[in-house]
Write an enzyme that holds these catalytic residues in place. Structure first.
Site, PDB file in Angstrom:
ATOM      1  N   GLU A 159       0.221   6.737   8.858  1.00  0.00           N
ATOM      2  CA  GLU A 159      -1.084   6.556   8.229  1.00  0.00           C
ATOM      3  C   GLU A 159      -2.000   5.712   9.105  1.00  0.00           C
ATOM      4  OE1 GLU A 159       0.228   7.117   3.581  1.00  0.00           O
ATOM      5  OE2 GLU A 159      -0.113   5.077   4.289  1.00  0.00           O
ATOM      6  N   CYS A 192      -4.123  -3.852   3.521  1.00  0.00           N
ATOM      7  CA  CYS A 192      -3.105  -4.480   4.358  1.00  0.00           C
ATOM      8  C   CYS A 192      -1.758  -4.527   3.641  1.00  0.00           C
ATOM      9  CB  CYS A 192      -3.563  -5.898   4.707  1.00  0.00           C
ATOM     10  SG  CYS A 192      -2.420  -6.793   5.759  1.00  0.00           S
TER      11      CYS A 192
END
Length: 376
Positions: free
Chosen positions: A95, A344
């Site tokens: 990703e 994150c």
């Protein structure tokens, strides 16, 4: 007789490209022309390279290719952040995340399929590890996303202005391929980014950080997440091998010889009741003494199967004020793309786990359940 595999030009930095073209009997400027077509105009068809002569085009078509990972899923968050699932050779996925802001557009790219470091608060780490990405699979993320956003060589607005090596994997466990990929990010015939606009983030593989210092100069960020070794051993297990003091010493060595870094960016995920007390903030101040740095406080982004929770805004604020009072520049990072699991610590991809980590965890959990049933 098996057909000879073609050379993927995305695997070659400028030096490699010029060596290849020299083997074709071509001068360096021909190599540079082709690089410009690839990275400035997003071209992957040799026939579309109008200033390349027919003989060279035929040679390139016979022996070379331009192949980047393909986009399988494109998700856009409410804040404009876009998460890409990119399919690799063999069918696994990594990703990448494109984060638009007013004056820039940052792309977070992956360096490995999965991750072997087992940081307890990171979704990628829970997927296990399969392999390192090739140069073409790293720079190919930048190329593919830039092309999707609008890479055409004509617009003054760049689709990607900054790249952060903060996606899936530990970049310093793949130095061999990460360095040439970053060279292509910096190269004028590549994406032409400045050293300060390419950031490598590491959890602390000290020998590889010292090796990186000899190879390339880019901005440095470190995943610290704890003020002391006792806690960091749990949160970031590589700390058992390379404790905080050794890690920070290596950071100082890196920035001492760097033009891209006046300081190191310290990343610190805020975990409620784990690492976010004011006492721990004071301890962090002491730990960072002597290391030029700024601190990014990152509110924890939850993912399935994880028991941590995000620190409250008030706890983050108190922690931040302790650092600021000590003269440390401190920024609380605003979560981007968390509604599509693009923030994150949330990247996962599709990983065939060679470490068998998930299977071992399931076995431990099943055994624990069996013991509890037996004891009941």
């Amino acid at each position: 007789m098996t057909e000879q595999k073609k050379i993927n030009l995305l695997d070659l930095n400028r030096e490699g490209m010029r060596e290849l073209f020299a083997s074709f009997g071509e001068k360096p400027f021909r190599s540079d022309q082709v690089m410009k077509w690839i990275y400035h105009f997003g071209v992957d068809n040799f026939d579309d390279m109008s200033n390349v002569n027919k003989k060279l085009k035929e040679k390139l078509k016979a022996e070379c290719e331009i192949v980047a990972p393909e986009i399988s899923v494109r998700q856009q968050a409410k804040d404009g952040t876009i998460k890409y699932a990119l399919v690799l050779e063999g069918g696994q996925e990594v990703e990448a995340v494109w984060i638009p802001e007013k004056e820039r557009a940052t792309l977070c790219v992956s360096s490995q399929v999965g991750c072997a470091l087992e940081c307890t608060f990171c979704s990628t780490a829970q997927q296990g590890f399969n392999r390192n990405l090739k140069v073409s699979e790293i720079i190919g993320q930048v190329w593919r996303v830039a092309k999707d956003i609008g890479l055409d060589g004509h617009s003054e607005k760049r689709p990607v202005t900054n790249v952060v090596m903060m996606g899936m994997g530990e970049p310093l466990l793949n130095v061999k391929n990460v360095v040439p990929a970053m060279e292509l990010m910096l190269d004028d015939w590549g994406f032409g980014l400045s050293k300060r606009r390419v950031t490598l983030s590491t959890s602390g593989v000290v020998p590889a950080l010292d090796l990186l210092k000899e190879k390339i100069d880019v901005a440095l960020a470190i995943s610290l997440h704890a003020p002391d070794n006792a806690l960091r051993d749990i949160l970031v297990p590589v700390n058992k091998k390379y404790p905080i003091e050794e890690f920070l010493a290596a950071c100082r060595r890196y920035i001492d010889g760097s033009k891209a870094n006046k300081d190191v960016t310290v990343e610190y995920v805020m975990l409620n009741g784990i690492n976010d007390s004011t006492d721990q903030a004071h301890a962090l101040v002491q730990t960072l003494k002597g290391t030029p740095c700024k601190v990014n406080l990152i509110p924890f982004n939850p993912f399935p199967g994880n028991e941590y929770t995000r620190s409250s805004n008030s706890r983050i604020d108190r922690f931040s004020k302790v650092l600021q009072a000590a003269g440390i520049t401190c920024i609380v990072r605003r979560p981007r793309g968390d509604d599509i699991d693009a923030a994150c610590g949330q990247l996962a991809g599709d990983v065939v786990d060679r470490t068998k980590r998930l299977a071992k965890k399931k076995m431990r959990d099943d055994n624990a359940i069996a013991v509890n049933i037996h004891q009941a």
